[in-house]
Design a protein around this motif. Structure first.
Motif, PDB file in Angstrom:
ATOM      1  N   ASP A 183     -67.666  -8.753-103.977  1.00 21.30           N
ATOM      2  CA  ASP A 183     -68.968  -9.434-104.105  1.00 21.30           C
ATOM      3  C   ASP A 183     -68.716 -10.887-104.492  1.00 21.30           C
ATOM      4  OD1 ASP A 183     -71.646 -10.050-104.523  1.00 21.30           O
ATOM      5  OD2 ASP A 183     -71.667  -9.184-106.559  1.00 21.30           O
ATOM      6  N   SER A 184     -69.465 -11.818-103.879  1.00 25.16           N
ATOM      7  CA  SER A 184     -69.275 -13.229-104.248  1.00 25.16           C
ATOM      8  C   SER A 184     -70.517 -13.829-104.908  1.00 25.16           C
ATOM      9  CB  SER A 184     -68.925 -14.062-103.010  1.00 25.16           C
ATOM     10  OG  SER A 184     -70.072 -14.216-102.196  1.00 25.16           O
ATOM     11  N   ASN A 185     -71.696 -13.208-104.721  1.00 22.35           N
ATOM     12  CA  ASN A 185     -72.914 -13.875-105.196  1.00 22.35           C
ATOM     13  C   ASN A 185     -73.652 -13.050-106.258  1.00 22.35           C
ATOM     14  OD1 ASN A 185     -73.738 -11.868-103.507  1.00 22.35           O
ATOM     15  ND2 ASN A 185     -75.337 -13.053-102.494  1.00 22.35           N
ATOM     16  N   ASP A 244     -74.630  -9.959-106.798  1.00 25.43           N
ATOM     17  CA  ASP A 244     -75.727  -8.992-106.641  1.00 25.43           C
ATOM     18  C   ASP A 244     -75.178  -7.563-106.606  1.00 25.43           C
ATOM     19  OD1 ASP A 244     -74.508  -8.929-104.191  1.00 25.43           O
ATOM     20  OD2 ASP A 244     -76.318  -9.300-103.009  1.00 25.43           O
ATOM     21  N   ILE A 290     -73.126  -6.287-104.474  1.00 24.92           N
ATOM     22  CA  ILE A 290     -72.826  -5.807-103.114  1.00 24.92           C
ATOM     23  C   ILE A 290     -71.766  -6.722-102.496  1.00 24.92           C
ATOM     24  CG2 ILE A 290     -73.799  -5.378-100.820  1.00 24.92           C
ATOM     25  CD1 ILE A 290     -76.517  -4.962-102.128  1.00 24.92           C
ATOM     26  N   GLY A 291     -70.735  -6.130-101.951  1.00 26.12           N
ATOM     27  CA  GLY A 291     -69.690  -6.925-101.301  1.00 26.12           C
ATOM     28  C   GLY A 291     -70.277  -7.735-100.153  1.00 26.12           C
ATOM     29  N   ASP A 292     -69.618  -8.852 -99.792  1.00 20.15           N
ATOM     30  CA  ASP A 292     -70.177  -9.734 -98.769  1.00 20.15           C
ATOM     31  C   ASP A 292     -69.087 -10.528 -98.059  1.00 20.15           C
ATOM     32  OD1 ASP A 292     -69.611 -11.812-100.685  1.00 20.15           O
ATOM     33  OD2 ASP A 292     -71.436 -11.164-101.724  1.00 20.15           O
ATOM     34  N   VAL A 307     -77.880  -9.396 -96.434  1.00 18.05           N
ATOM     35  CA  VAL A 307     -77.266  -8.847 -97.652  1.00 18.05           C
ATOM     36  C   VAL A 307     -75.775  -9.234 -97.711  1.00 18.05           C
ATOM     37  CG1 VAL A 307     -76.696  -6.675 -98.837  1.00 18.05           C
ATOM     38  CG2 VAL A 307     -78.859  -6.885 -97.602  1.00 18.05           C
TER      39      VAL A 307
HETATM   40 CA    CA Z   1     -73.039  -9.937-102.671  1.00 23.54          CA
END
Ligand code: CA
Ligand code: NOJ
Length: 559
Positions: free
Chosen positions: A20-22, A24, A26-28, A73
Motif C-alpha cells: 500500500d502506498s496511500n 488506505d 489496500i495495495g496499489d 482503488v
Molecule cells: Ca492503497
C-alpha cells in the motif's frame, strides 16, 4: 522458440495485497513501483500483474467493468505508465491479466444489452430463454449453484463464475475484435504479455445441451465448456491479429487442463499461445470436482506428486509444448503449507519446493511472498473476504448436505484468502505493508517471517531463492535442456537430470520431513553446487538425505 523471454523468472503480483502506498490499507500500483528494486534484486524478469482494470471487485479484479482504465482503488493510468517505464528500466516486463471469458455486469456492454433487447450488445453475451420455468440447462456454476442468472421473465444469461461475471459470446466476431483491440491498446503501451484467464472456456457448446440429462441437480458441464475445438480457432485468430505482432509472453490459464489440450494450445508449431498452466499439482489432494471436493480428505502422497510432476515434464518435452512451473498463486493455498511443513521445517521445505520450480524444464513462476515462505492462515468465518469461500460455504450445506461445521473446516482449508494476506515486508506495524489496518487479515507470523529479516540472513529462503535463480539463469540448459527422471520408484526423493550436448546436472529433492536413504549410480555423483540445508556429506553412492534436503549437483561428465 523465443529463448530469452521463455527463460524469464515470472513473479505474480496480486496488487491488493502487495504494498500500500496511500495509507488506505489496500495495495496499489505506486506500492508496486516502490518495490521494483526488490524485484530486480530477486532476478525477476517479468511481473504477472493480476487484474488492475476498473472493476467493482466482486471477484477482486476478475470482473472488469472497463478494460481500458485502471481501478481507482489501485491507482491511475499515469501510475501505470510509470510502472511500465520504471520496470523496463530495470529489465522487467509487465504481463497483464486478460479476463476475456466474461465481463462485470457493470461493463457498458452489459448495461446496454440489458437496457435494450434489440441492442447489438445483446449478442455480446449468452442470453437464453428458460425451459419449463427453469434455467435453460442444468449447468453448474464454478462458484456453486446454477450457471444462469435470471434477468427478466423467463430470460437468463450465462454466468459461469459469480452472477456478476457475465460470459461473453466469443462466437460473435464483434466480441472477438473488441478483445483484440483492447489487447493492442495495452501492448502498444509497452506491456510484455498476457496471462489469459480461463481461456479454455471461451468456446461453449453452441446448443447448450443438458449435462448428464435426467440426473438430478446442477451438473459440472466439463466437456461442454472446456477446451472445445472452437478455442483453437479463436486463439489462432488472436495470434494472427495480435500476438504475432508483438514480442511478448502469452500464457494461458484454464480449467481441467489436460496434456492433450496443452499441446493444442501451446505446441511449438500451433501458433496459439506460448505456454499453459496445469492444475494437477494444485488439485492433488482434491476430488474430481475441484478444490472443494473433499472426497480425498485432502490427502496426497509423494509418489502422486512425483508422478504428476514427471509426467508433465516428459510429455511437454516429447510433444514439443511449453509449460509454466509453479506451486502457488492467488487461488491456491500457500505452497509451503500445502506441500511442505510450515512449522518444523519451514525454511527447509520452502527452499526445497522453490528448487523444484526453478530447475524444472519450462518457465518458472513465483507468487508474491513465496520467496520468504509465507504460510496459510486460519481465518475465522467472519474474516473471509473471498466471494468463492462465502458462496461455497452455503452451497456445500444446501447442495451437498455437508454439516455446517464440516463446510467451515473445508472452506477454511481451501479459501483463496490464504494466499491473499498482505506481503510481510518487515516486523513493523502492519508488516510494512501499510500504515493502517489492511483490508484483509494479516498473518501474525509476520514478526518472524518477513523480507527485512531475511535480507540480513545469508541462509534465508529469500537469499536461497536469489542464489538458486542466479544458477538457473547462468545455464540455458536448466530452462531448455533435456529432462530425464531418475529414481522414479523412490517413495521420498524426486530426482532428475538436466543436460545439453556438453554438460549434465543432477537435481535431488527429499520431499519428506524425514531423513531418506539414497542409492546412486557411480556416474550420478559429482560436485554439489547448490544445497538448501547443512549436510556436510558430499554426494556419494549411498547416503542419507536430510528432511527436505535439496541439491543441484554438477556431474563430472556428460551422461
Ligand atoms: Ca492503497
Ligand atoms: C481464474 C482466476 O485465477 C480466479 O481468481 C477467478 O476467480 C476466475 N478465473 C474467474 O475469473
Amino acid at each position: 522458440m523465443r529463448k530469452k523471454i521463455m527463460n524469464s523468472l515470472v513473479y505474480q503480483i496480486w496488487p491488493r495485497s502487495f504494498q500500500d502506498s496511500n495509507h488506505d490499507g489496500i495495495g496499489d500500483i505506486n506500492g508496486i513501483r516502490s518495490r521494483l528494486d526488490y524485484l530486480a534484486s530477486l532476478g525477476v524478469d517479468m511481473i504477472w500483474l493480476s487484474p488492475v482494470f476498473t472493476s467493482p471487485d466482486v471477484d477482486f479484479g476478475y470482473d472488469i467493468s472497463d478494460y481500458r482504465d485502471i481501478n481507482p482503488v489501485l491507482g491511475t493510468m499515469e501510475d501505470f505508465d510509470l510502472l511500465i517505464q520504471e520496470a523496463k528500466d530495470r529489465g522487467i516486463g509487465i504481463m497483464m491479466d486478460l479476463v476475456a471469458n466474461h465481463t462485470s455486469d457493470q461493463h457498458e456492454w452489459f448495461k446496454k444489452a440489458m437496457e435494450d433487447k434489440k441492442s447489438p450488445y445483446r449478442d455480446y453475451y449468452l442470453f437464453r430463454k428458460g425451459k419449463n420455468g427453469k434455467e435453460p440447462n442444468n449447468w453448474l456454476g464454478l462458484f456453486g449453484g446454477s450457471a444462469w442468472r435470471k434477468v427478466e421473465g423467463d430470460e437468463y444469461v450465462l454466468t459461469l463464475w459469480a452472477p456478476q461475471q457475465i460470459d461473453l459470446n466469443w462466437r460473435n466476431p464483434k466480441v472477438r475484435h473488441e478483445i483484440y483491440e483492447i489487447m493492442h491498446f495495452w501492448l502498444k503501451k509497452g506491456i510484455k504479455g498476457f496471462r489469459m484467464d480461463v481461456i479454455n472456456a471461451i468456446g461453449k457448446h453452441p446448443d447448450f445441451p443438458d449435462k448428464n440429462p435426467g440426473k438430478k441437480g446442477y451438473q459440472f458441464a466439463d466437456d461442454l465448456i472446456v477446451s472445445r475445438p472452437e478455442v483453437d480457432d479463436y486463439l489462432k485468430e488472436m495470434h494472427e491479429e495480435v500476438l504475432s505482432k508483438y514480442d511478448g509472453l502469452y500464457l494461458g490459464e484454464g480449467m481441467l487442463m489436460t496434456k492433450e489440450a496443452a499441446k493444442r494450445f501451446c505446441g511449438e508449431t500451433t501458433n496459439e499461445l506460448d505456454l499453459m498452466f496445469q492444475f494437477e499439482l494444485a488439485l492433488i489432494d482434491c476430488g474430481p470436482l475441484g478444490k472443494f471436493d473433499f472426497r480425498k480428505l485432502y490427502r496426497w502422497s509423494i509418489p502422486e506428486f512425483k508422478k504428476i510432476y514427471i509426467d508433465w515434464q516428459l510429455d511437454a518435452q516429447k510433444n514439443h509444448y511449453w509449460i509454466a512451473n509453479y506451486l502457488s498463486n492467488h487461488d491456491q493455498q500457500r505452497a509451503v503449507s500445502h506441500y511442505g511443513d510450515d512449522k518444523k521445517y519451514h525454511k527447509e521445505s520452502a527452499k526445497a519446493l522453490i528448487t523444484s520450480i526453478l530447475f524444472a524444464r519450462g518457465t518458472p513462476f513465483l507468487y508474491q511472498g513465496e520467496e520468504i515462505g509465507m504460510t496459510d492462515l486460519a481465518f475465522e468465518r467472519e474474516e473471509w473476504q473471498d466471494f468463492e469461500a462465502k458462496n461455497i460455504y452455503g452451497q456445500l450445506q444446501s447442495m451437498m448436505h455437508v454439516p455446517a461445521f464440516l463446510a467451515e473446516k473445508i472452506v477454511k482449508r481451501k479459501t483463496r484468502d490464504n494466499a491473499r494476506t498482505p506481503v510481510q515486508w518487515s516486523d513493523n506495524a502492519y508488516a510494512g505493508f501499510s500504515t493502517v489496518k489492511p483490508w484483509i487479515k494479516l498473518n501474525p507470523n509476520y514478526q518472524k517471517i518477513n523480507v527485512e529479516a531475511q535480507e540480513k540472513d545469508p541462509n534465508s529462503i529469500l537469499n536461497f531463492t536469489r542464489r538458486a535463480n542466479l544458477l538457473r539463469k547462468s545455464k540455458d540448459l536448466f530452462t531448455f535442456g533435456i529432462f530425464e527422471p531418475i529414481l522414479q520408484d523412490h517413495r521420498e526423493i524426486l530426482g532428475f537430470i538436466r543436460k545439453d550436448d556438453n554438460e549434465a546436472y543432477l537435481v535431488l529433492i527429499n520431499l519428506t520431513n524425514k531423513p531418506s536413504t539414497l542409492e546412486l549410480k557411480e556416474e550420478w555423483c559429482g560436485e554439489t553446487i547448490l544445497q538448501n540445508v547443512y549436510n556436510p556429506q558430499p554426494l556419494v553412492k549411498k547416503m542419507v538425505f536430510m528432511p527436505f534436503e535439496a541439491r543441484v549437483v554438477k556431474l563430472s561428465q556428460r551422461i
